[in-house]
Design a protein around this motif. Sequence first.
Motif, mmCIF file in Angstrom:
data_model
loop_
_atom_site.group_PDB
_atom_site.id
_atom_site.type_symbol
_atom_site.label_atom_id
_atom_site.label_comp_id
_atom_site.label_asym_id
_atom_site.label_seq_id
_atom_site.Cartn_x
_atom_site.Cartn_y
_atom_site.Cartn_z
ATOM 1 N N TRP A 1 -3.687 -9.875 -5.820
ATOM 2 C CA TRP A 1 -4.820 -10.272 -5.480
ATOM 3 C C TRP A 1 -5.539 -11.984 -5.798
ATOM 4 N N LYS B 1 0.947 -1.536 -0.306
ATOM 5 C CA LYS B 1 -0.364 0.075 0.049
ATOM 6 C C LYS B 1 0.616 1.649 0.196
ATOM 7 N N SER C 1 -6.526 -1.098 -1.957
ATOM 8 C CA SER C 1 -6.072 -1.380 -3.431
ATOM 9 C C SER C 1 -4.950 -0.077 -3.572
ATOM 10 N N CYS D 1 -10.990 -2.754 -3.289
ATOM 11 C CA CYS D 1 -10.406 -3.585 -2.350
ATOM 12 C C CYS D 1 -10.080 -4.760 -2.260
ATOM 13 N N ILE E 1 -1.918 -4.941 -10.599
ATOM 14 C CA ILE E 1 -2.915 -5.342 -9.415
ATOM 15 C C ILE E 1 -3.883 -6.804 -9.074
ATOM 16 N N THR E 2 -5.162 -6.167 -9.533
ATOM 17 C CA THR E 2 -6.161 -7.194 -9.940
ATOM 18 C C THR E 2 -5.301 -8.878 -9.669
ATOM 19 N N PHE F 1 -5.199 -8.721 0.025
ATOM 20 C CA PHE F 1 -3.207 -9.099 -1.285
ATOM 21 C C PHE F 1 -2.464 -9.314 -0.181
#
Length: 564
Positions: A235, A21, A374, A357, A230-231, A360
Motif C-alpha cells: 500500500w 490477493k 487486503s 482495504c 502488507i501495509t 494496493f
Amino acid sequence: MALYHDFLVEDREFTSYEDLKAHCRLKAPENFNFAYDIVDRYTVTEPGKRALVWCDDDGEEHTWTFEQISADSKRTAYFLASQGIKKGDAVMMILRRRYEWWWVMMALHRIGAIAVPATDQLLQKDIEYRTNAAEIKMIISYDNPAVQSEIEKALPNSPTVKKLVTVGPSREGWIDFHAEVDKCVPEFPRPVGDAAVHSEDPMLLYFTSGTSGYPKMVLHNYLYPIGHLITAKYWHGVQDNGLHLAVSETGWGKAVWGKLYGQWICGSAVFVYDMHSFKPDKMLQKIAKYGITTFCAPPTVYRYLIRQDLSKYDISSVVRFATAGEALNGEVYNKFIEQTGKKIYEGYGQTESTIICGNFLDAVVRPGSMGRPSPVYDVSVVNASGKPVPAGEVGELVIHLDKGHPFGLLSGYYRDVALTANAFDGGVYHTGDTVYMDEDGYVWFVGRKDDIIKSSGFRISPFEVESVLQQHPAVMECAVTGVPDEKRGQAVKATIVLSPGYEASEELEHELFDFVKHETALFKCPRIIEFVHELPKTISGKIRRVEIREKDAGVDVDKVKQEF
C-alpha cells in the motif's frame, strides 16, 4: 537486503492486485520478536543500513543506522530493567515525535513489557483513566512542563505508577532518561526461561480514539508487526533503502503503521519531522530537502497541501502518496493529481488492525473508494443478521476468522472479556463501519454505524454529503450529522469550518444550500448549517460527530431548518 522475504509463504513479486490477493500469504518464525528478529538481524547483515532520519524545528537533526538503534535500545532496556520493569509490565510513553520513542519501543519489546503509546494532549483525567485501566507502572514523558504537570496531578489517583522518567532537562521527582541510559552498556541478551517472550504475549496497547464513549484498550501481540508488511510494501509502496514519511504523532496508532514496523521489515528508513505545529510549507520543504520517497498523511493534511502552490517545491522524489484515517474526498484527490500528476492511494484500517482495504500495488484508483480487501483479511459486507449483502448495498464490514486469526488483527480488548466477545461475535471481527462494495470489489466508506442519518425513511451517509460540500471553495472542513426532528426522525445538519477569505453570512448559507441541492438528491441536503472555527476531534484527529450530536440534542429544527 530487506527482510520481508522471510515472511512470505510464496516469495516473489506479485504482478497485480488479483495475483496479490490470491497468492500472498504470511508466515512467522517461532516466538517472533521485532527487536531481536528485525533490528538486530539488520545489525548483523547490514549494520550501516539507515533506519531513522530525524529533525525538528530547532535545527537539530540526526540519522541512526540499525546498528545504532540496536545499541541505543539495548541501553534503554538495561535502564528500564534496572528500574524494575519486567515482562508483562505496562509502560506509558508520551514522547510526541522524539527519537527516544524508537529506543523505548524496541527496549520494551526486548524485555517483553507492554508498550502503551499516548498523546501529549492528555489531561489529568485522561491520564488517570489510562493508568488505572491498564495498571501503568512507569510513565516516560518528554520535557514539556504542561504535559508533565498533568501527569503529576494525576499521580495521587494513579496508585500503580511507581516511576516517572523525563526525556530532557532534569525535573524534581523524575528520573533523567539520558543521564541514566548513557551509563548503561549496549547489551541486553534475549530473555530465556520464565522471562522469555512468546508470540502470543501482550506487546502493544493502544487506547482507541474514542469517537463515542470511553476509549477501549486495543491489545496486540508479538505477531502484529508482521501484518504491517502488507501495509508498507503493497500500500505505502516503500522501497528498500528508501525514506518514508508518515504524518502522525507517536501517541496515535497510525505511528506504528507508518513510522516503524512495516517500513523496517521492508528495508525502508523512517523519516521523522518533530514539528511544533503543522505548517504545509515546512512539510513540503522537508520532503524536498531530504528526498522523501514515500509519503502518507490523513486527508486533512492533503486538504492543506492542495491550497499551496505545489510547483514551488521539488517533491519529485516521492514515488507514492497514500492516505488513511478518514475517507478521502474526491475533490481533494482530483486537485492533488491536477497539481502534481500523482495519485493518492487510499487505505482503510483501524487501531485494531493493519490495513484492511487499500489501493494496493498499481491498481486503478477510484477516487473516494478505500480500495479492495487486503490479501491477509477475508472480508465481506453483511446485514444485521450477518448475511452477505449484494454489491452496492450498505452493510457492516466484517473480517471472517474461520481460517484462523489473521496477522495484524487485535488479540482482544485488554481486560474486557465482554467487549472482546462482542467484537468477535459470530466467528467474525466486527469493524463497526458501514460500507458498500461495488461489483469490482472496491469498498466505499459510508460511516460508523452510529453516524448514519435516518431521515424520512432514507439512510444517509455523512461522508457522502460532506464530499459534496467540500467541493465548494468556501468549505475547508465539515461534519454532517443528524439532528432530532419529529417529522423526519432526523434532519441533516452541516457544521462547517470556512476556508481563509470567507466569512459566515446568511448569503453564504443560501449559496451552500443551493450548491448542495444541485449536486445531490434533495433528501440529503442539509436543513441546518452552522459555521464554527474548528470541529471537535479526537486526539488522533478524527472528527467527533458524537459530540456535535450531543450538543444539538435539544435543537428545535422547525425554527432553524431551510425549506427547498
